[in-house]
Scaffold this motif. Structure first.
Motif, PDB file in Angstrom:
ATOM      1  N   SER A 163       0.876  -1.177  -0.030  1.00  0.00           N
ATOM      2  CA  SER A 163      -0.113   0.068  -0.010  1.00  0.00           C
ATOM      3  C   SER A 163       1.012   1.358   0.005  1.00  0.00           C
ATOM      4  O   SER A 163       0.498   2.122  -0.572  1.00  0.00           O
ATOM      5  N   CYS A 193      -2.373  11.221  -2.453  1.00  0.00           N
ATOM      6  CA  CYS A 193      -3.285  10.135  -2.446  1.00  0.00           C
ATOM      7  C   CYS A 193      -3.206   9.361  -1.279  1.00  0.00           C
ATOM      8  O   CYS A 193      -2.119   9.133  -0.478  1.00  0.00           O
ATOM      9  N   THR A 232      -3.831   5.610   0.338  1.00  0.00           N
ATOM     10  CA  THR A 232      -3.910   4.107  -0.055  1.00  0.00           C
ATOM     11  C   THR A 232      -4.115   3.228   1.316  1.00  0.00           C
ATOM     12  O   THR A 232      -3.928   3.843   2.384  1.00  0.00           O
ATOM     13  N   THR A 248     -10.842   7.133  -1.519  1.00  0.00           N
ATOM     14  CA  THR A 248      -9.477   6.215  -1.383  1.00  0.00           C
ATOM     15  C   THR A 248      -8.842   5.798  -2.538  1.00  0.00           C
ATOM     16  O   THR A 248      -9.524   5.266  -3.492  1.00  0.00           O
ATOM     17  N   GLY A 249      -7.616   5.976  -2.996  1.00  0.00           N
ATOM     18  CA  GLY A 249      -7.154   5.348  -4.097  1.00  0.00           C
ATOM     19  C   GLY A 249      -6.972   6.331  -5.328  1.00  0.00           C
ATOM     20  O   GLY A 249      -6.450   6.064  -6.305  1.00  0.00           O
ATOM     21  N   PRO A 286     -10.167   1.016  -4.499  1.00  0.00           N
ATOM     22  CA  PRO A 286      -9.539   0.958  -2.911  1.00  0.00           C
ATOM     23  C   PRO A 286      -9.725  -0.252  -2.516  1.00  0.00           C
ATOM     24  O   PRO A 286     -10.298  -1.250  -3.005  1.00  0.00           O
TER      25      PRO A 286
END
Length: 284
Positions: free
Chosen positions: A39, A74, A76, A91-92, A167
């Motif tokens: 991640s 960003c 993650t 998210t992502g 995500p």
């Protein structure tokens, strides 16, 4: 002058982490680094950072930061409710954070650790070649706190090639692969390590995942084991019989028998387990 992130709030532990500082075990310093390396690395790639750029590892959300200059960010890892300047964002996704805008991360829907990657990376002074916080050794930058000003670096030289990725999701049963350890014969019922479901203990942290369940039975006749080298993913069995799976901030040596070693690729998944989550092992 480079931009910075002004920290307005933190929830759970928030640490600066990078790819770690391997190669210093001889002086008693472990590798440390991001607990969920996949991640962490994904976030850096999405914002165009060089490999190894420092990011923020956020446990159970609660982080609020403000940008002093325009930058790309960003999130993650564990998916969180996320807002930028009050707007809900996924998210992502690679997001623009303009001067004066705040990013807020709520409690993850699943998983434990989220990563905030910022284009340029977090510019703190390295210790032994790394910007990671080692919670066991107490080296590296101090845990992030409200009122901190985190300068941004110059590691963001790559192009932004992807707008977003799906995500992650950390629900469902967790099964990890396990190699038989060098001291498996020091536990009388080592097969029960893979024969039951364990729960993550409340005392788990970056040093180790402490597992609750029917305890294993160390072989008393073996006596005491001299300290041996340790590594991430090693499963030690203390005298009480409750297994401990070493994490990124593990000690470099240990005196309890290592009965198994988690396959390295599966240790990232362990980094996303919360206290109370079930986990099973299977021989690889």
């Amino acid at each position: 002058m480079s931009g910075a992130l002004l920290v307005h709030a933190v929830g759970g532990p928030c640490l600066v982490q990078d790819a770690g500082r391997p190669g210093h075990a001889a002086i008693g310093v472990g590798a440390s680094g991001a607990a969920d390396r996949a991640s962490y690395g994904l976030g850096n790639r999405l914002v165009g950072n060089a490999p190894g750029a420092a990011a923020l590892e956020v446990v159970l959300g609660g982080l609020e930061v403000e940008a002093t200059a325009a930058t790309w960010v960003c999130v993650t890892g564990a998916p969180v409710p996320l807002t930028v300047a009050g707007r809900a964002e996924p998210t992502g996704a690679v997001l623009a954070l303009r001067p004066g805008e705040r990013l807020w991360m709520g409690m993850p829907v699943s998983g434990l650790r989220s990563y905030l990657a910022v284009r340029g990376g977090i510019a703190v002074a390295p210790v032994l070649g790394s910007r990671s916080r080692d919670t066991l050794a107490g080296i590296g930058p101090a845990p992030v706190a409200a009122g901190d000003r985190l300068a941004l670096g110059v590691d963001g030289t790559g192009e932004l090639l992807v707008d977003a990725v799906p995500p992650a999701s950390y629900g469902g049963a967790v099964a990890v692969r396990l190699l038989r350890g060098p001291r498996a014969d020091w536990v009388a019922d080592v097969e029960r390590l893979v024969g039951q479901t364990w729960q993550v203990g409340a005392a788990s942290d970056r040093v180790g995942l402490r597992l609750d369940g029917a305890p294993l039975t160390p072989v008393a006749e073996r006596g005491e084991l001299p300290s041996e080298g340790a590594l991430r993913g090693a499963v030690q069995v203390p005298p009480g019989g409750g297994p401990v799976v070493f994490g990124p901030d593990h000690p470099v040596t240990g005196g309890y028998p290592v009965v198994g070693v988690v396959v390295d690729a599966d240790t990232d998944r362990l980094a996303q387990l919360r206290p109370g989550d079930p986990v099973r092992f299977g021989w690889a």
